[in-house]
Design a protein around this motif. Structure first.
Motif, PDB file in Angstrom:
ATOM      1  N   ALA A 209       0.809  -1.222   0.000  1.00  0.00           N
ATOM      2  CA  ALA A 209       0.000   0.000   0.000  1.00  0.00           C
ATOM      3  C   ALA A 209       0.840   1.269   0.000  1.00  0.00           C
ATOM      4  CB  ALA A 209      -0.920  -0.002   1.220  1.00  0.00           C
ATOM      5  N   VAL A 210       2.015   1.214   0.633  1.00  0.00           N
ATOM      6  CA  VAL A 210       2.836   2.411   0.807  1.00  0.00           C
ATOM      7  C   VAL A 210       4.253   2.112   0.309  1.00  0.00           C
ATOM      8  CG1 VAL A 210       3.726   4.100   2.454  1.00  0.00           C
ATOM      9  CG2 VAL A 210       1.502   3.018   2.870  1.00  0.00           C
ATOM     10  N   PRO A 211       4.586   2.571  -0.881  1.00  0.00           N
ATOM     11  CA  PRO A 211       5.932   2.306  -1.404  1.00  0.00           C
ATOM     12  C   PRO A 211       7.018   2.932  -0.535  1.00  0.00           C
ATOM     13  CG  PRO A 211       4.484   3.159  -3.117  1.00  0.00           C
ATOM     14  CD  PRO A 211       3.760   3.313  -1.819  1.00  0.00           C
ATOM     15  N   ALA A 212       8.128   2.241  -0.455  1.00  0.00           N
ATOM     16  CA  ALA A 212       9.287   2.751   0.280  1.00  0.00           C
ATOM     17  C   ALA A 212      10.119   3.634  -0.650  1.00  0.00           C
ATOM     18  CB  ALA A 212      10.136   1.579   0.783  1.00  0.00           C
ATOM     19  N   PRO A 213      10.909   4.541  -0.078  1.00  0.00           N
ATOM     20  CA  PRO A 213      11.851   5.286  -0.931  1.00  0.00           C
ATOM     21  C   PRO A 213      12.892   4.290  -1.464  1.00  0.00           C
ATOM     22  CG  PRO A 213      12.252   5.754   1.390  1.00  0.00           C
ATOM     23  CD  PRO A 213      11.015   4.908   1.327  1.00  0.00           C
ATOM     24  N   ASN A 214      13.359   4.533  -2.667  1.00  0.00           N
ATOM     25  CA  ASN A 214      14.347   3.636  -3.273  1.00  0.00           C
ATOM     26  C   ASN A 214      13.830   2.190  -3.239  1.00  0.00           C
ATOM     27  OD1 ASN A 214      16.715   2.923  -4.550  1.00  0.00           O
ATOM     28  ND2 ASN A 214      17.904   2.782  -2.664  1.00  0.00           N
ATOM     29  N   ASP A 215      12.624   2.001  -3.717  1.00  0.00           N
ATOM     30  CA  ASP A 215      11.904   0.731  -3.588  1.00  0.00           C
ATOM     31  C   ASP A 215      12.324  -0.275  -4.660  1.00  0.00           C
ATOM     32  OD1 ASP A 215      10.157  -1.162  -2.708  1.00  0.00           O
ATOM     33  OD2 ASP A 215       8.363   0.062  -2.934  1.00  0.00           O
TER      34      ASP A 215
ATOM     35  N   LEU B 118      12.436  -3.384  -4.487  1.00  0.00           N
ATOM     36  CA  LEU B 118      11.656  -4.628  -4.469  1.00  0.00           C
ATOM     37  C   LEU B 118      10.517  -4.610  -5.488  1.00  0.00           C
ATOM     38  CD1 LEU B 118      11.414  -5.361  -0.634  1.00  0.00           C
ATOM     39  CD2 LEU B 118      12.998  -6.334  -2.306  1.00  0.00           C
ATOM     40  N   ARG B 119      10.199  -3.450  -6.023  1.00  0.00           N
ATOM     41  CA  ARG B 119       9.129  -3.353  -7.021  1.00  0.00           C
ATOM     42  C   ARG B 119       9.640  -3.592  -8.437  1.00  0.00           C
ATOM     43  NH1 ARG B 119       4.377  -1.800  -4.628  1.00  0.00           N
ATOM     44  NH2 ARG B 119       4.632  -0.701  -2.664  1.00  0.00           N
ATOM     45  N   GLU B 120      10.947  -3.735  -8.588  1.00  0.00           N
ATOM     46  CA  GLU B 120      11.501  -4.012  -9.912  1.00  0.00           C
ATOM     47  C   GLU B 120      11.097  -5.414 -10.347  1.00  0.00           C
ATOM     48  OE1 GLU B 120      15.719  -3.313  -9.899  1.00  0.00           O
ATOM     49  OE2 GLU B 120      15.489  -1.312  -9.055  1.00  0.00           O
TER      50      GLU B 120
ATOM     51  N   GLY C 237      16.279 -13.268  -3.675  1.00  0.00           N
ATOM     52  CA  GLY C 237      16.936 -12.125  -3.048  1.00  0.00           C
ATOM     53  C   GLY C 237      18.349 -11.905  -3.557  1.00  0.00           C
ATOM     54  N   ILE C 238      19.108 -12.982  -3.652  1.00  0.00           N
ATOM     55  CA  ILE C 238      20.506 -12.859  -4.083  1.00  0.00           C
ATOM     56  C   ILE C 238      20.592 -12.455  -5.549  1.00  0.00           C
ATOM     57  CG2 ILE C 238      22.626 -14.160  -4.527  1.00  0.00           C
ATOM     58  CD1 ILE C 238      22.029 -15.742  -1.944  1.00  0.00           C
TER      59      ILE C 238
END
Length: 149
Positions: free
Chosen positions: A29-35, A37-39, A143-144
């Motif tokens: 719901a709330v994107p993080a700065p420098n997100d 993980l959405r790539e 993740g890696i």
């Protein structure tokens, strides 16, 4: 081995799953700065296998009950699960502060898996261990490969 299990509903299996998912719900719901993980993931097949394993272990933790389990109490395995969740939440806090280092990515990757693993062992739900381990491997590869290399 299957004779020890019965169908039922383990509310604590659902509770631990929902607690671990809280940061993901917030992140959705709330994107993080420098997100980062959405790539888009470069490991889509691994991601699908991981998602299937996640659904499988969550279902097993919630509906298959080992009749030999003891009453839930603060055992060393439950303490380890709680510590894993705290590390995971700390990783999310760092991530929302803009830190996307490999250490933070690993804090978002391994501790939730460990929390489920420790919980399953405490509840003597050994049927959940295999999909948890498979999910852990998939989550680690994701993740890696996507964020640490």
């Amino acid at each position: 081995m299957l004779k020890k299990y019965k169908f039922g509903f383990d509310i604590w299996g659902l509770v631990i799953f929902l607690i671990v998912m809280i940061p993901t719900f917030i992140w959705s719901a709330v994107p993080a700065p420098n997100d980062i993980l959405r790539e888009e993931s470069i490991t889509p097949i691994i991601d699908v296998i991981g998602s299937v394993c996640q659904v499988l272990f969550a279902a097993i933790l919630c509906v298959l009950i080992n009749q030999e389990r003891k009453k839930l109490k603060l055992s060393p395995l439950i303490i380890a699960a709680i510590i894993s969740i705290i590390i995971y939440f700390a990783g999310w806090i760092l991530y929302y502060c803009g830190n996307t280092s490999p250490l933070v990515i690993m804090a978002l990757t391994l501790p939730p898996c460990f929390a489920f693993f420790f919980f399953a062992l405490d509840r003597r739900n050994f049927l959940a261990v295999f999909p948890i381990v498979c999910f852990t491997v998939c989550h680690l590869v994701y993740g890696i490969v996507n964020f640490c290399l």
